[in-house]
Design a protein around this motif. Structure first.
Motif, short mmCIF file in Angstrom:
data_model
loop_
_atom_site.label_atom_id
_atom_site.label_comp_id
_atom_site.label_asym_id
_atom_site.label_seq_id
_atom_site.Cartn_x
_atom_site.Cartn_y
_atom_site.Cartn_z
N ILE A 1 35.38 36.44 32.92
CA ILE A 1 36.28 35.53 32.19
C ILE A 1 37.40 35.05 33.11
N VAL A 2 38.13 36.02 33.69
CA VAL A 2 39.28 35.66 34.51
C VAL A 2 38.84 34.96 35.81
N VAL B 1 39.25 41.86 29.01
CA VAL B 1 40.04 41.25 30.09
C VAL B 1 41.30 42.07 30.32
N SER B 2 41.87 41.93 31.53
CA SER B 2 43.16 42.58 31.77
C SER B 2 44.27 41.61 31.40
N GLY C 1 45.08 46.03 28.85
CA GLY C 1 43.90 45.18 28.72
C GLY C 1 43.59 44.89 27.27
N GLY D 1 45.37 39.59 34.43
CA GLY D 1 44.38 38.57 34.76
C GLY D 1 44.55 37.33 33.90
N LEU D 2 44.63 37.58 32.61
CA LEU D 2 44.76 36.49 31.64
C LEU D 2 46.06 35.72 31.81
N GLU E 1 33.66 40.85 26.45
CA GLU E 1 34.93 40.32 25.94
C GLU E 1 36.19 41.05 26.42
N ARG F 1 36.11 36.23 21.69
CA ARG F 1 35.77 35.06 22.51
C ARG F 1 35.59 33.79 21.66
N GLY G 1 32.63 41.48 34.97
CA GLY G 1 33.62 40.65 34.27
C GLY G 1 33.69 39.25 34.87
#
Lengths: 64, 390
Positions: free
Chosen positions: B287-288, B48-49, B89, B52-53, B46, B94, B285
């Protein structure tokens, strides 16, 4: 033959990802091995994070 | 006749981004999720940076469990190395985040169906024309111009279209994770453990989730998974480090740490996210990178539909744009991850000892890299090769 331990699976799909012949069916809370397709390579047994799968190889009791 | 322009299979971040980007460009879109819920169960660390997001969405406070300001790495002999996080970050919720992304897609017109298990493709003249699925046990079909497979690590939809997606053991991590309550950790720090004692060929993480909770998990590289069980390793760790922790969630899962598939399109079909193996193979990772892949897939799908060519050739912009967006960097990371998996515990200990002697404020990537290269010259060679593309 690959065996599935009752009530142990978390349905995460890791075994499905590595299966070279697509012999594992997985739904929300249901897993089954397609035995006709399975080649008994055992890598699903190794990759499973929680030891759901096993093999009856070497047990000498299988009749099928 | 088609029912939809685009069918997206899978409702994770990659699927929701694909649905959002296709629908917002005017495609009649439906997203099918096999489980009863979008965003559940959570099989993910879970983290993220912020940057990135932010490429895709404005972070919302309700998605964020904790804000990361510090990073701690521990070698096998427990040498501790602390870094200030260079990038802002977050550790996400999630469950809430995935819901929000799907909701966002629905608000630009994407339809969403849960409990829809896709078990086949409709293929005519070697072109994917739709899906066969079961909704609460009832067999149904849907036709579409393009199917986007965002079906996660399993990646069965691609296989149904004849794309080889089966992953090799050295390219996947066998993972187990828990969300725990009643533990006292620094809620601004993410904490990593490496070495074969905790996570052979992978790492163990302790990520804060706010309010004395944490997401704790680990991955064992598949090629070593025959001898190590991630469930047992995690419980051993918890017993030694956080015996008072209460299990709020426990799940397992696989993380593809592979090279992105050479083929991510077919006639009438595109693969994205974990299904296309877009996860960062060093960090794990996804997600991004999944959101990025999904966004591009949705855009290219609509462009191909507009010009009336949904063949693999007509979709060629997709792999091209993915590579440009970071796919090339991804290839380099994969080569690095392959050599990292071979580092022994002794080498990790020596690297950690050297790094620990660098004052914290001077711990730049370059300095650490120099230390790693001294201990493990092969990595320097691999990294150089990776960047010059040899």
């Amino acid at each position: 033959m690959i065996l599935v331990k009752d009530n142990r699976c978390d349905f995460c799909g890791t075994c499905v990802a590595v299966c070279p012949v697509d012999a594992i069916e997985l739904r929300e809370a249901d897993i089954s091995i397609i035995h006709d397709t399975c080649i008994d390579c055992d890598i699903c047994i190794w990759i499973c994070p929680i030891d759901v799968l096993s093999s009856d190889k070497g047990q000498g009791t299988s009749n099928d | 006749m088609t029912d939809y322009d685009v069918i997206v299979v899978g409702g994770g971040p990659a699927g929701s981004m694909a649905a959002y980007s296709a629908a917002s460009k005017g495609a009649k879109t439906i997203m099918l999720e096999k489980d009863r819920d979008i965003g559940y169960p959570v099989r993910c660390g879970e983290a993220v940076s912020d940057t990135g997001l932010r490429q895709f969405v404005e972070p919302k406070p309700e998605w964020i469990a904790a804000t990361i300001k510090k990073i701690r790495m521990r070698s096998p002999d427990n040498t501790i190395i602390d870094f200030k996080s260079l990038m802002a970050g977050y550790v996400l919720h999630r469950r809430i985040f995935d819901y929000a992304l799907a909701n966002r897609a629905s608000q630009v017109g994407a339809e969403i169906q849960t409990r829809a298990y896709v078990d086949g493709l409709i293929v005519e003249d070697d072109i994917v024309k739709g899906v066969k699925y079961q909704y609460m046990g009832e067999k149904r079909t849907l036709k579409a111009k393009i199917v986007i497979a965002a079906d996660g690590v399993e990646s069965r939809i691609g296989r149904m279209a004849g794309i080889r997606t089966a992953i090799k053991l050295h390219d996947i991590e066998s993972g187990y994770q828990v969300t725990v309550g009643n533990i006292d950790i620094d809620q601004e720090m993410i904490d990593f453990y490496v070495g074969k004692n905790w996570a052979p060929g992978g790492y163990l993480w302790v990520f804060p989730k706010g309010d004395r909770m944490a997401n704790i998990g680990l991955g064992v590289v598949g090629s070593k998974a025959k001898d190590y069980n991630s469930h047992d390793l995690l419980h051993k760790f918890l017993k030694e480090h956080y015996p008072q922790a209460a299990m709020l969630t426990s799940v397992c899962g696989g993380v593809p740490v592979a090279h992105t598939l050479k083929q991510i399109t077919g006639n009438g079909i595109m693969l994205t996210g974990d299904a296309a193996r877009m996860v960062n193979p060093v960090s794990g990772g996804g997600i991004v990178s999944g959101m990025h892949g999904g966004k591009i897939a949705g855009e290219v799908a609509m462009e191909a539909i507009a010009v009336g060519d949904v063949s693999s050739k007509g979709l060629a912009e997709y792999p091209k744009r993915w590579r440009k967006a970071g796919g090339k960097n991804h290839e380099a990371l994969h080569r690095i991850s392959t050599s990292i998996k071979d580092i022994t515990d002794d080498e990790l200990n020596r690297i950690a000892l050297r790094v620990s002697k660098i004052p914290r404020e001077e711990r730049s990537v370059l300095k650490i890299f120099t230390v790693v290269a001294k201990e493990k010259p092969k990595i320097l060679l691999d990294v150089t090769r990776a960047f010059v593309g040899a």
